[in-house]
Design an enzyme around this catalytic site. Structure first.
Site, PDB file in Angstrom:
ATOM      1  N   LEU A 174       0.854  -1.188   0.000  1.00 19.60           N
ATOM      2  CA  LEU A 174       0.000   0.000   0.000  1.00 19.60           C
ATOM      3  C   LEU A 174       0.887   1.233   0.000  1.00 19.60           C
ATOM      4  CD1 LEU A 174      -2.802   1.393   0.312  1.00 19.60           C
ATOM      5  CD2 LEU A 174      -2.451   1.265   2.795  1.00 19.60           C
ATOM      6  N   GLY A 179       1.287   9.812  -5.276  1.00 21.27           N
ATOM      7  CA  GLY A 179       1.734  10.701  -6.339  1.00 21.27           C
ATOM      8  C   GLY A 179       1.371  10.155  -7.705  1.00 21.27           C
ATOM      9  N   GLU A 203      -5.814  14.447 -11.158  1.00 24.03           N
ATOM     10  CA  GLU A 203      -4.807  14.433 -12.217  1.00 24.03           C
ATOM     11  C   GLU A 203      -3.876  13.238 -12.047  1.00 24.03           C
ATOM     12  OE1 GLU A 203      -3.852  16.377 -14.844  1.00 24.03           O
ATOM     13  OE2 GLU A 203      -5.482  17.834 -14.795  1.00 24.03           O
ATOM     14  N   GLN A 204      -3.463  12.982 -10.804  1.00 23.44           N
ATOM     15  CA  GLN A 204      -2.575  11.852 -10.560  1.00 23.44           C
ATOM     16  C   GLN A 204      -3.290  10.524 -10.801  1.00 23.44           C
ATOM     17  OE1 GLN A 204      -1.177  12.561  -6.556  1.00 23.44           O
ATOM     18  NE2 GLN A 204       0.504  13.866  -7.247  1.00 23.44           N
ATOM     19  N   CYS A 357      12.893  26.933  -0.416  1.00 24.24           N
ATOM     20  CA  CYS A 357      12.892  25.613   0.210  1.00 24.24           C
ATOM     21  C   CYS A 357      14.265  24.945   0.094  1.00 24.24           C
ATOM     22  CB  CYS A 357      11.820  24.729  -0.417  1.00 24.24           C
ATOM     23  SG  CYS A 357      10.135  25.178   0.058  1.00 24.24           S
TER      24      CYS A 357
END
Length: 386
Positions: A174, A179, A203-204, A357
């Site tokens: 699982l 993503g 979308e994914q 980031c």
């Protein structure tokens, strides 16, 4: 995305103002000059930037960058110097107090709210992310130990996870927050396992349908993790825990415990922060990851208490700096292909996101952890993989 253009004042910069002098002196501690000549020096293009940063923190500072009110040639180096000197911890704008209290008191990652990040961030379009990411569409930190490019770093990370989970042919795995299915496709191809992935991005999920048509034993489920009830030999969650929220950490672990067989292994891959008291960044929350929240390590282990044995913890957060810089390079290269869809404000927003980031990981302000968990402890001990 169009950011409302705030009315700009017409007065000239007043370098004698108390706020200007205060910020200039503060920046000197990070070896940054206002309107200096070096690539990491900030160039003010419009009035109000300093006051906005002082009163509204990173939200105001980020919005003024999106509007073009200030510029830095090397944005990542600018933020690295700010964070390494920990200047951001010395300014506590009053508006951030509300944001901090809101994050503590409200469950911003409830089942109803959970879909918001999928709609606002991950549903920007598969073509957009294909232009920024590696060939497998892996939107998490690569493993650069022996890699020299993004594709190799991402495959190394996927293989590292497979080896940490001791995958064997025929196992069912699982993937919570799968993503575009890069891990599932890799694990199915190279380790002979069957995979089920959970995503909140349409979308994914639509992208995943093509993987299934290729004959891979991979299934995408458009489903919140709390609704999964099937049991599996192994569980993995790569870069999804950042969207769970501290009020739901225990429930997340209970779901993983419920869905994992007694002799199984669970690998949790998550970004983490160093200080528990810090609130989520209001600019990131508004423009990039709605309702996101980074855990500290103690929150992960507290949530797992009584459910899992922590077999291994691996920190390779410095690798996220390289990953984000590679994504930024791809983004810049492919930006001409997306000008017709997104405006200049979006372009500056995305640059601010990727480079700030990268700087945060470079400064070691935030980390990347991989936890390997078992229900009852591996008999004889877990053999660490690197």
């Amino acid at each position: 995305m169009n950011l409302p253009i705030l009315e700009k004042k017409s007065e000239v910069f007043d370098e004698r103002s108390p706020s200007h002098r205060f910020v200039a002196d503060l920046l000197k501690q990070a070896d940054i000059e206002i309107n200096g000549q070096r690539s990491w020096d900030i160039q003010l293009k419009a009035p109000g930037v300093i006051d906005s940063a002082l009163s509204r923190g990173n939200l105001g500072f980020g919005e003024s960058y999106m509007q073009g009110d200030w510029e830095v040639e090397s944005l990542d180096q600018f933020f690295y110097r700010l964070m390494r000197a920990q200047l951001h911890q010395r300014i506590k704008p009053t508006q951030l107090i509300y944001h901090s209290l809101r994050a503590r008191l409200i469950n911003r990652q409830s089942a109803k709210r959970a879909w918001e990040v999928g709609e606002k961030h991950y549903d920007l379009g598969n073509e957009f992310y294909a232009g920024m990411l590696d060939k497998r569409m892996t939107y998490t930190c690569g493993y650069w130990k022996d890699a020299t490019n993004l594709d190799d770093a991402q495959e190394a990370k996927l293989d590292l996870i497979c080896r940490k989970l001791n995958l064997e042919p025929g196992m069912r795995v699982l993937d919570i927050g799968c993503g575009w299915g890069s891990f599932m496709a890799y694990a199915a191809e190279h380790y002979g396992v069957e995979c089920v992935g959970l995503t909140i991005s349409r979308e994914q999920a639509e992208f995943g349908q093509r993987l299934m048509k290729n004959g891979l034993p991979v299934e995408f489920r458009l489903r919140d993790y709390r609704d999964e009830t099937e049991t599996f030999d192994r569980i993995v969650s790569i870069g999804m825990f950042e969207h769970v929220g501290h009020k739901n950490y225990r429930e997340f672990m209970e779901v993983a415990h419920r869905c994992l067989k007694d002799d199984g292994l669970f690998l949790l891959h998550t970004i983490g922060k160093n200080l528990r008291a810090t609130a989520c960044d209001p600019w990131i929350d508004k423009y990039i990851f709605p309702n996101g929240e980074l855990p500290v390590m103690g929150q992960v282990t507290d949530a797992a208490e009584g459910l899992f044995v922590v077999e291994d913890v691996h920190n390779f957060g410095a690798d996220y700096d390289k990953t984000l810089m590679a994504w930024h390079a791809n983004f810049e290269t492919n930006w001409p292909n997306f000008r017709y869809r997104f405006d200049e404000t979006f372009y500056r927003m995305w640059r601010y996101y990727l480079l700030s980031c990268a700087a945060a990981f470079r400064a070691r302000e935030i980390q990347l952890w991989q936890f390997v968990l078992s229900k009852k402890g591996v008999v004889g001990g877990y053999e660490r993989v690197s």
